[in-house]
Design a protein around this motif. Sequence first.
Motif, PDB file in Angstrom:
ATOM      1  N   PRO A 139       0.798  -1.228   0.000  1.00 15.05           N
ATOM      2  CA  PRO A 139       0.000   0.000   0.000  1.00 15.05           C
ATOM      3  C   PRO A 139       0.827   1.272   0.000  1.00 15.05           C
ATOM      4  O   PRO A 139       0.283   2.357  -0.227  1.00 15.05           O
ATOM      5  N   LEU A 140       2.132   1.165   0.255  1.00 10.67           N
ATOM      6  CA  LEU A 140       2.981   2.353   0.291  1.00 10.67           C
ATOM      7  C   LEU A 140       3.620   2.639  -1.065  1.00 10.67           C
ATOM      8  O   LEU A 140       4.457   3.528  -1.164  1.00 10.67           O
ATOM      9  N   THR A 141       3.218   1.900  -2.100  1.00 13.23           N
ATOM     10  CA  THR A 141       3.798   2.103  -3.430  1.00 13.23           C
ATOM     11  C   THR A 141       3.403   3.472  -3.976  1.00 13.23           C
ATOM     12  O   THR A 141       2.230   3.743  -4.214  1.00 13.23           O
ATOM     13  N   PRO A 142       4.366   4.368  -4.187  1.00 15.25           N
ATOM     14  CA  PRO A 142       4.023   5.690  -4.743  1.00 15.25           C
ATOM     15  C   PRO A 142       3.569   5.575  -6.194  1.00 15.25           C
ATOM     16  O   PRO A 142       4.023   4.691  -6.929  1.00 15.25           O
ATOM     17  N   ALA A 143       2.706   6.465  -6.602  1.00 17.28           N
ATOM     18  CA  ALA A 143       2.187   6.436  -7.973  1.00 17.28           C
ATOM     19  C   ALA A 143       3.307   6.526  -9.003  1.00 17.28           C
ATOM     20  O   ALA A 143       3.247   5.876 -10.053  1.00 17.28           O
ATOM     21  N   TRP A 144       4.343   7.310  -8.697  1.00 14.88           N
ATOM     22  CA  TRP A 144       5.399   7.488  -9.707  1.00 14.88           C
ATOM     23  C   TRP A 144       6.220   6.212  -9.908  1.00 14.88           C
ATOM     24  O   TRP A 144       6.836   6.047 -10.952  1.00 14.88           O
ATOM     25  N   PHE A 145       6.237   5.295  -8.945  1.00 20.14           N
ATOM     26  CA  PHE A 145       6.905   4.022  -9.181  1.00 20.14           C
ATOM     27  C   PHE A 145       6.263   3.323 -10.381  1.00 20.14           C
ATOM     28  O   PHE A 145       6.945   2.805 -11.263  1.00 20.14           O
TER      29      PHE A 145
END
Length: 266
Positions: A107-113
């Motif tokens: 859930p901590l995956t940033p959108a820019w990844f």
Amino acid sequence: MSVLIVIPSRYASSRYPGKPLAQLRGSTGEAKSLIQRSWEAAMQVDGADKVVVATDDTRIADAAEAFGAKVVMTATTCQNGTERCAEALAHVAGDYDIVVNLQGDAPLTPAWFIEDLVDGLKANPNADVATPVLNTSGAMLDDLLQDRREGRVGGTTAVFGTDNNALYFSKEVIPFTGQEYAPDAATPVFHHVGVYAYRPSALRAYMGWSMGPLEALEGLEQLRFLERGVQMLCVEVEAKGRQFWELNNPEDVPRIEQMLKDMGHP
């Protein structure tokens, strides 16, 4: 290019049964399930044409539909998230050029990844699969090593060549450095972020391959591609000050909740 994001999610887990429905509290103290927080992360991605949760469990399906997610039911025989994504693709209406697997424990995956990952695959027509890697700081490397010392399977690490094509992935911490690093210092170790972008043809081919010995030993689905000689692009992403960790074990819940609070996630 049209992009489909699939969030594969299963209830049965040897390390953490019922993990997708684990409750995580953020900065406001509000509890949300792991699958909801992963779906909310996916919804922040620019350029995604559709987001679906793929599961074989009605408890997860009911929870996902309750917070507004689109759900695709998949077979209980899916051995991993890649197989679940492949099956979901077959059931989702429309044609997609790229399918993203955003695993439901990140859930901590940033959108820019994810945006950088998709851009990397678009820019490399010879690659069939792409996955993000994050250069670890000394502090993150210490966390990975501590998990292994205590017998926990924590994050996965990746090694890749000068062309950025993957050489290997492992639940052990590789490469071995034998050194200590300052908490903020960059290290030679790259944390594999559990996200994948596939061309649909690669997903379809994957379903026709049996599990190889390395995948069976490590329990890492992406090794099936490497064992078959498929070119897998490692896309280096930047943390930009954000913390990142996956929920692999019950012991990770307090760590992730603290990260949610530190980042102001409600």
